[in-house]
Write a protein that holds these residues in place. Sequence first.
Motif, PDB file in Angstrom:
ATOM      1  N   ARG A 193       0.855  -1.194   0.000  1.00  0.00           N
ATOM      2  CA  ARG A 193       0.000   0.000   0.000  1.00  0.00           C
ATOM      3  C   ARG A 193       0.886   1.239   0.000  1.00  0.00           C
ATOM      4  O   ARG A 193       1.800   1.348   0.831  1.00  0.00           O
ATOM      5  CB  ARG A 193      -0.903   0.020   1.243  1.00  0.00           C
ATOM      6  N   TYR A 203      -5.849   0.414  -8.013  1.00  0.00           N
ATOM      7  CA  TYR A 203      -5.232  -0.903  -7.838  1.00  0.00           C
ATOM      8  C   TYR A 203      -4.544  -1.303  -9.132  1.00  0.00           C
ATOM      9  O   TYR A 203      -5.067  -1.095 -10.216  1.00  0.00           O
ATOM     10  CB  TYR A 203      -6.306  -1.936  -7.475  1.00  0.00           C
ATOM     11  N   LYS A 262       1.324  -6.938  -5.842  1.00  0.00           N
ATOM     12  CA  LYS A 262       0.085  -6.187  -6.001  1.00  0.00           C
ATOM     13  C   LYS A 262       0.219  -4.843  -5.291  1.00  0.00           C
ATOM     14  O   LYS A 262       0.907  -4.738  -4.280  1.00  0.00           O
ATOM     15  CB  LYS A 262      -1.099  -6.964  -5.413  1.00  0.00           C
ATOM     16  N   ILE A 308      -1.872  -1.105  -4.008  1.00  0.00           N
ATOM     17  CA  ILE A 308      -3.013  -0.202  -3.819  1.00  0.00           C
ATOM     18  C   ILE A 308      -2.431   1.189  -3.595  1.00  0.00           C
ATOM     19  O   ILE A 308      -1.656   1.413  -2.659  1.00  0.00           O
ATOM     20  CB  ILE A 308      -3.895  -0.610  -2.632  1.00  0.00           C
TER      21      ILE A 308
END
Length: 417
Positions: free
Chosen positions: A6, A76, A83, A85
Amino acid sequence: MAELLRLATAGSVDDGKSTLIGRLLYDTKSIFEDQLEAVERTSRQRGDEYTNLALLTDGLRAEREQGITIDVAYRYFATPQRKFIIADTPGHIQYTRNMVTGASTANLALILVDARNGIVEQSRRHAFLASLLRVPHLVLCVNKMDLVSYDQGVFESLRDEFRSFAAKLDVTDLTSIPVSALNGDNVVQRSGNMPWYEGTSLLHHLEDLHIASDRNLIDARFPVQYVVRPMSGAHHDYRGYAGTIAGGVFKPGDEVMVLPSGLTSTIASIDTYEGPVEEAFPPMSVTIRLVYDLDISRGDMICRPGNQPDAAQDIDAQVCWMADQPLLPRSMYSIKHTTRSARAVVKQLHYRLDVNTLHRDEHAGQLGLNEIGRVTLRTTQPLFSDEYRRNRATGSFVLIDEATNTTAGAGMIIGSS
């Protein structure tokens, strides 16, 4: 399973935060063709000379008309390695509360500065807020290098100036990267326009950043969110306690204690949606079953007998105020801490903090919108907490206006009073 990172953008107005995120999404092929067509069409209608990638995150009509970010936009995307965000936060001073919201859960903060304007007041303000919110990793992106002819001296001067300021803050990891978000220099690929820069591109740094050790794996903390009783023939006697691991590692066979009762039991199994697991750690969402059923409900805390959080009703904390109505001593609010809810009164306002100079105004009588200060709260029931610097999950809370049911402030616990 790919690890999740994040990150939040921060910096002053027009430093290029939205454009940088748009460039990341575009160059990693994380947007659909119709999204790109819509952005190209809007750019032509606005009379822009180029495709304005900032429109990918500036979704509000007022944001597009003014060319600024007002709300926090979450985007996203993923690469084969990780991954992501992204929280695109506003740069305007009146939207500081929105920046606090976006950075509160971030692993990394991108502090953008305009290579032409250098380190400005908002750059320092957002760097301090990122430090206050204990964001573990900071990346200084010196943007718009194309407008200073990719000058090495400009980048190094700003890098050194920011490092000297960050030395006053609690910053453990700082990386500096020269970029041009508009042209894509050093965003996804290394730029040939800056051969003097020997570091990696921004995306490569984000993919390789080690974040596993940022979590507290020492203090076992499990706030109970829900008691699972299926009441079905297949699971007639099933009783589990569901929630998100806030700290430490839990395994079947571990002895645990439940607060506030202080009763102990042993973990029989740990269940997830995919099935039972042999261990659970942050930020996994699990259901814990105990050998001996105890009286446990929402708001209780499962921990280790020899490692318990503070259980106190008098809390010292830093508060970021987010309401139009000021915080005043003796005011009453609802408080939400992990899964536990109570009421809290402001016993004392110790000082208001000037985030630009770090000066403490000990004569302040209130906290206004976007201001930060230290307070002592008295709660109607004990909170099971750790210091925010030790555990962001059990060391944070929100204050809620009981009349409007809106979030009035976000707090970071310093300790019990």
